[in-house]
Design a protein around this motif. Sequence first.
Motif, PDB file in Angstrom:
ATOM      1  N   TYR A 120     -49.507 -46.390  -6.269  1.00  9.00           N
ATOM      2  CA  TYR A 120     -50.511 -45.727  -5.434  1.00  9.00           C
ATOM      3  C   TYR A 120     -49.787 -44.808  -4.457  1.00  9.00           C
ATOM      4  O   TYR A 120     -49.015 -45.270  -3.615  1.00  9.00           O
ATOM      5  N   LYS A 121     -50.038 -43.499  -4.621  1.00 11.65           N
ATOM      6  CA  LYS A 121     -49.324 -42.468  -3.830  1.00 11.65           C
ATOM      7  C   LYS A 121     -47.845 -42.840  -3.776  1.00 11.65           C
ATOM      8  O   LYS A 121     -47.298 -43.343  -4.734  1.00 11.65           O
TER       9      LYS A 121
ATOM     10  N   ILE B 239     -46.982 -45.050  -1.679  1.00 12.69           N
ATOM     11  CA  ILE B 239     -47.123 -46.224  -0.809  1.00 12.69           C
ATOM     12  C   ILE B 239     -46.805 -47.518  -1.541  1.00 12.69           C
ATOM     13  O   ILE B 239     -46.131 -48.389  -1.005  1.00 12.69           O
TER      14      ILE B 239
ATOM     15  N   SER C 210     -43.191 -56.320   6.459  1.00 14.33           N
ATOM     16  CA  SER C 210     -43.137 -55.504   7.673  1.00 14.33           C
ATOM     17  C   SER C 210     -44.349 -54.587   7.766  1.00 14.33           C
ATOM     18  O   SER C 210     -44.969 -54.258   6.746  1.00 14.33           O
ATOM     19  N   SER C 211     -44.623 -54.167   8.977  1.00 18.41           N
ATOM     20  CA  SER C 211     -45.730 -53.257   9.234  1.00 18.41           C
ATOM     21  C   SER C 211     -45.524 -51.957   8.449  1.00 18.41           C
ATOM     22  O   SER C 211     -44.422 -51.422   8.375  1.00 18.41           O
ATOM     23  N   GLY C 212     -46.610 -51.500   7.823  1.00 17.42           N
ATOM     24  CA  GLY C 212     -46.544 -50.248   7.071  1.00 17.42           C
ATOM     25  C   GLY C 212     -45.982 -50.409   5.670  1.00 17.42           C
ATOM     26  O   GLY C 212     -45.821 -49.437   4.937  1.00 17.42           O
ATOM     27  N   GLY C 213     -45.724 -51.639   5.261  1.00 22.12           N
ATOM     28  CA  GLY C 213     -45.112 -51.881   3.949  1.00 22.12           C
ATOM     29  C   GLY C 213     -46.067 -51.759   2.771  1.00 22.12           C
ATOM     30  O   GLY C 213     -45.633 -51.692   1.621  1.00 22.12           O
ATOM     31  N   GLY C 214     -47.367 -51.768   3.056  1.00 22.55           N
ATOM     32  CA  GLY C 214     -48.336 -51.592   1.968  1.00 22.55           C
ATOM     33  C   GLY C 214     -49.235 -52.789   1.705  1.00 22.55           C
ATOM     34  O   GLY C 214     -49.928 -52.843   0.686  1.00 22.55           O
ATOM     35  N   LYS C 215     -49.278 -53.728   2.633  1.00 23.14           N
ATOM     36  CA  LYS C 215     -50.056 -54.959   2.414  1.00 23.14           C
ATOM     37  C   LYS C 215     -51.569 -54.669   2.340  1.00 23.14           C
ATOM     38  O   LYS C 215     -52.255 -55.153   1.439  1.00 23.14           O
ATOM     39  N   THR C 216     -52.059 -53.892   3.281  1.00 23.00           N
ATOM     40  CA  THR C 216     -53.493 -53.560   3.288  1.00 23.00           C
ATOM     41  C   THR C 216     -53.847 -52.754   2.038  1.00 23.00           C
ATOM     42  O   THR C 216     -54.882 -52.987   1.405  1.00 23.00           O
ATOM     43  N   THR C 217     -52.978 -51.829   1.682  1.00 22.67           N
ATOM     44  CA  THR C 217     -53.206 -51.006   0.495  1.00 22.67           C
ATOM     45  C   THR C 217     -53.299 -51.904  -0.746  1.00 22.67           C
ATOM     46  O   THR C 217     -54.165 -51.705  -1.604  1.00 22.67           O
TER      47      THR C 217
ATOM     48  N   GLN D  52     -59.073 -55.548   8.835  1.00 16.69           N
ATOM     49  CA  GLN D  52     -58.502 -55.864  10.156  1.00 16.69           C
ATOM     50  C   GLN D  52     -59.501 -55.571  11.272  1.00 16.69           C
ATOM     51  O   GLN D  52     -59.556 -56.275  12.255  1.00 16.69           O
TER      52      GLN D  52
HETATM   53  N1  ATP Z   1     -54.981 -43.237   2.421  1.00 22.12           N
HETATM   54  C1  ATP Z   1     -53.729 -43.103   2.847  1.00 22.12           C
HETATM   55  N2  ATP Z   1     -53.086 -41.918   2.726  1.00 22.12           N
HETATM   56  C2  ATP Z   1     -51.827 -41.771   3.111  1.00 22.12           C
HETATM   57  N3  ATP Z   1     -51.085 -42.745   3.672  1.00 22.12           N
HETATM   58  C3  ATP Z   1     -51.662 -43.929   3.820  1.00 22.12           C
HETATM   59  C4  ATP Z   1     -53.003 -44.193   3.423  1.00 22.12           C
HETATM   60  N4  ATP Z   1     -53.286 -45.477   3.703  1.00 22.12           N
HETATM   61  C5  ATP Z   1     -52.176 -46.010   4.247  1.00 22.12           C
HETATM   62  N5  ATP Z   1     -51.192 -45.093   4.319  1.00 22.12           N
HETATM   63  C6  ATP Z   1     -49.815 -45.331   4.758  1.00 22.12           C
HETATM   64  O1  ATP Z   1     -49.241 -46.216   3.814  1.00 22.12           O
HETATM   65  C7  ATP Z   1     -48.366 -47.145   4.433  1.00 22.12           C
HETATM   66  C8  ATP Z   1     -48.799 -48.555   4.138  1.00 22.12           C
HETATM   67  O2  ATP Z   1     -50.000 -48.840   4.850  1.00 22.12           O
HETATM   68  P1  ATP Z   1     -50.681 -50.285   4.857  1.00 22.12           P
HETATM   69  O3  ATP Z   1     -51.819 -50.229   5.807  1.00 22.12           O
HETATM   70  O4  ATP Z   1     -50.956 -50.683   3.469  1.00 22.12           O
HETATM   71  O5  ATP Z   1     -49.503 -51.181   5.448  1.00 22.12           O
HETATM   72  P2  ATP Z   1     -49.512 -52.675   6.002  1.00 22.12           P
HETATM   73  O6  ATP Z   1     -48.353 -53.340   5.348  1.00 22.12           O
HETATM   74  O7  ATP Z   1     -50.846 -53.274   5.793  1.00 22.12           O
HETATM   75  O8  ATP Z   1     -49.232 -52.470   7.540  1.00 22.12           O
HETATM   76  P3  ATP Z   1     -49.666 -53.358   8.833  1.00 22.12           P
HETATM   77  O9  ATP Z   1     -48.927 -54.664   8.700  1.00 22.12           O
HETATM   78  O10 ATP Z   1     -49.167 -52.544   9.977  1.00 22.12           O
HETATM   79  O11 ATP Z   1     -51.142 -53.496   8.786  1.00 22.12           O
HETATM   80  C9  ATP Z   1     -48.355 -46.775   5.904  1.00 22.12           C
HETATM   81  O12 ATP Z   1     -47.238 -45.959   6.142  1.00 22.12           O
HETATM   82  C10 ATP Z   1     -49.654 -46.003   6.087  1.00 22.12           C
HETATM   83  O13 ATP Z   1     -49.542 -45.090   7.133  1.00 22.12           O
END
Ligand code: ATP
Length: 211
Positions: free
Chosen positions: A9-10, A12, A31-38, A78
């Motif tokens: 996915y992208k 990400i 870690s934060s921003g690692g892609g868990k929510t995605t 969240q």
């Molecule tokens: N639709 C999108 N388009 C571009 N970048 C995105 C999109 N959604 C998320 N990102 C980026 O992708 C990366 C992963 O985001 P994600 O929210 O999945 O991380 P996370 O592990 O859940 O972070 P956290 O623990 O801080 O919630 C981040 O750098 C975020 O800025």
Amino acid sequence: MFELKNVKYKNILDIEKVKLNKNFVTAILGSSGGGKTTFLKLLNNMISADQGEIFFKNKNIENYEPVALRREVVMLPQDPAIFRGSIRDNFQITEKIAENGSSKNINYKDLLKKVSLNKNLSDNADNLSGGEKQRLALARVMLLEPEVLLLDEPSSSLDKKTEEKIIQMVVDYVRENDRTLIMVTHSPEIAEKYADRIINIEKGRIVSWKN
Ligand SMILES: Nc1ncnc2c1ncn2[C@@H]1O[C@H](COP(=O)(O)OP(=O)(O)OP(=O)(O)O)[C@@H](O)[C@H]1O
């Protein structure tokens, strides 16, 4: 229950292969921003992978009708949106959306107790704190009785004691009702204590897992 193969996915996420078991509590750390929510969003097709395949119950999720899929696989984000009106309105709207009568005889007050929300059904949902809104949203999700619960850091705005209580309650619910829980958490202790399996996601890749 879920199987991902060569999912991208992208820039990400890049997941070669992973299976998520039915009736398991799976915790996702990283870690934060690692892609868990995605990762969670891919599982109920809130977003579609650019490449690869995701199977839910052996059927490609692209072949599910999106609304039907999201009735079975419900995500608690969240920062969940709360409907305008009272707490009771929030439950009633949710039941209307569910349309499937799954929430037979569920007592709203019991539900509030379950998520440790000490409020009246007539209270305005808008006036709840961030953590209280999250608990109301969790109660709404439970009203839907989904097969799979996707919880994105359900405890982010809760104090430690309430956090533990809520997670315990969700895990009990999932185990008693043969559901599947996939939860993103910041806490390795919570993951160790409650999960059957822990998956670590760093920089968009699964770097380790533990049964
Ligand atoms: N639709 C999108 N388009 C571009 N970048 C995105 C999109 N959604 C998320 N990102 C980026 O992708 C990366 C992963 O985001 P994600 O929210 O999945 O991380 P996370 O592990 O859940 O972070 P956290 O623990 O801080 O919630 C981040 O750098 C975020 O800025």
